[in-house]
Design an enzyme around this catalytic site. Structure first.
Site, PDB file in Angstrom:
ATOM      1  N   ASN A   1       0.855  -1.194   0.000  1.00 31.55           N
ATOM      2  CA  ASN A   1       0.000   0.000   0.000  1.00 31.55           C
ATOM      3  C   ASN A   1       0.887   1.238   0.000  1.00 31.55           C
ATOM      4  OD1 ASN A   1      -1.997   1.918   0.320  1.00 31.55           O
ATOM      5  ND2 ASN A   1      -2.301   1.497   2.500  1.00 31.55           N
TER       6      ASN A   1
ATOM      7  N   LYS B   1      -0.085   4.296  -0.255  1.00 30.63           N
ATOM      8  CA  LYS B   1      -0.761   5.469   0.304  1.00 30.63           C
ATOM      9  C   LYS B   1      -0.572   6.657  -0.661  1.00 30.63           C
ATOM     10  CE  LYS B   1      -0.141   3.470   4.847  1.00 30.63           C
ATOM     11  NZ  LYS B   1       0.093   3.683   6.299  1.00 30.63           N
TER      12      LYS B   1
ATOM     13  N   HIS C   1      -9.385   0.932   5.465  1.00 36.31           N
ATOM     14  CA  HIS C   1      -8.065   1.158   6.066  1.00 36.31           C
ATOM     15  C   HIS C   1      -8.199   2.142   7.228  1.00 36.31           C
ATOM     16  CE1 HIS C   1      -3.906   2.532   6.507  1.00 36.31           C
ATOM     17  NE2 HIS C   1      -3.551   1.414   5.907  1.00 36.31           N
TER      18      HIS C   1
ATOM     19  N   GLU D   1      -6.631   4.674   8.142  1.00 36.38           N
ATOM     20  CA  GLU D   1      -6.543   6.090   7.795  1.00 36.38           C
ATOM     21  C   GLU D   1      -7.839   6.586   7.171  1.00 36.38           C
ATOM     22  OE1 GLU D   1      -1.761   5.558   7.208  1.00 36.38           O
ATOM     23  OE2 GLU D   1      -3.041   5.721   5.448  1.00 36.38           O
TER      24      GLU D   1
ATOM     25  N   GLU E   1      -4.575  -4.693  11.111  1.00 30.07           N
ATOM     26  CA  GLU E   1      -3.566  -3.639  11.177  1.00 30.07           C
ATOM     27  C   GLU E   1      -3.746  -2.863  12.478  1.00 30.07           C
ATOM     28  OE1 GLU E   1      -4.240  -0.813   8.017  1.00 30.07           O
ATOM     29  OE2 GLU E   1      -6.247  -0.432   8.762  1.00 30.07           O
TER      30      GLU E   1
ATOM     31  N   GLY F   1       3.063   2.857  10.473  1.00 35.01           N
ATOM     32  CA  GLY F   1       3.932   3.990  10.210  1.00 35.01           C
ATOM     33  C   GLY F   1       4.710   4.488  11.420  1.00 35.01           C
TER      34      GLY F   1
ATOM     35  N   SER G   1       3.683  -2.035  10.009  1.00 31.24           N
ATOM     36  CA  SER G   1       5.153  -1.949   9.998  1.00 31.24           C
ATOM     37  C   SER G   1       5.822  -3.294   9.725  1.00 31.24           C
ATOM     38  CB  SER G   1       5.671  -1.336  11.306  1.00 31.24           C
ATOM     39  OG  SER G   1       5.236  -0.005  11.448  1.00 31.24           O
TER      40      SER G   1
END
Length: 249
Positions: A9, A11, A94, A96, A166, A172, A211
């Protein structure tokens, strides 16, 4: 036997040059068999990706989609449009998207249905925040997200998706759930699915996202209920992503 799935991904990152680097490296790649690989670049790179990756085993994925097929929705992209560019997979829910763009469980479900309706394979993303983990609510949060997205689906529809766990606190940040922590959540998801259909639960592919990198991928992927990875930062370096794919063998 579940086929491992490694998804990258990007992003809101990447470039045409990086796509070309992926194309060169993976065109002659010696990869484990069986293995599925998917790359999710930003929307503007989908056409370039379809060209750069044409000679590789990498499939094309999108990062989200609008739940509607068309209409007056400036800046949005539909599943039908994605299919026209050769997209096979799409990320749904996701963290985010949930946090920054306020997608609720109901919105996630609508996007999941939209993907399935046009033949896209969804990767449903679920996970808890650090506060929720510290409060001992990890499985409560994760299974709520899974249930609200999957419970209304028909059995055949459930066979067409994968789930990516996740932990939000590990995305991140450089922090990673230990293999034991990740495995415990994955086993919980699979046990929950067995309540609907034990055979389906054994077929369901569960990915770890948080990560994952070239250094920890092998240990994570060795866990019995982890069938692949949803890779963020490490997917922006072709060599690192290649190393993760090698770890899936």
């Amino acid at each position: 036997m579940r086929t491992p799935l490694i998804a990258g991904n990007w992003k809101m990152n990447g470039s045409a040059e990086l796509l070309e680097a992926f194309g060169r490296l993976f065109a002659d790649a010696q990869l484990p068999t069986p293995l599925e690989i998917v790359l999710h670049p930003p929307f503007p790179y989908l056409e370039a990706a379809s060209r750069s990756l044409a000679s590789t085993p990498i499939k094309l994925g999108a990062q989200t989609l609008n739940p509607l097929h068309s209409g007056a929705h400036t800046g949005e992209v539909s599943g039908r449009m994605l299919k026209e560019f050769g997209v096979s997979y799409v990320l749904i829910g996701h963290s985010e998207r949930r946090q920054l763009y306020r997608e609720r469980d109901e919105d996630v479900y609508d996007r999941l249905l939209a993907a399935l309706s046009v033949g896209l394979q969804p990767i449903l993303c679920v996970g808890e925040t650090l506060e929720e983990r510290d409060a001992g609510r990890t499985m409560e949060v994760v299974l709520r997200q899974v249930s609200r997205a999957m419970a209304p689906l028909e059995p055949q529809q459930r066979t067409q998706l994968a789930i990516a766990y996740e932990p939000v606190w590990a995305i991140g940040t450089g922090r990673t759930a230990t293999p034991e922590q990740a495995q415990a959540v994955m086993a919980g998801i699979r046990d929950y699915q067995a309540g609907y259909n034990s055979e389906l639960a054994q077929q369901l592919r569960l990915l770890y996202g948080g990560s994952m990198n070239a250094s920890n991928a092998a240990e994570l992927l060795a866990q019995p209920d982890i069938d692949g990875g949803l890779v963020g930062g490490a997917s922006l370096k072709a060599e690192d992503f290649y190393a993760i794919c090698q770890s899936a063998g």
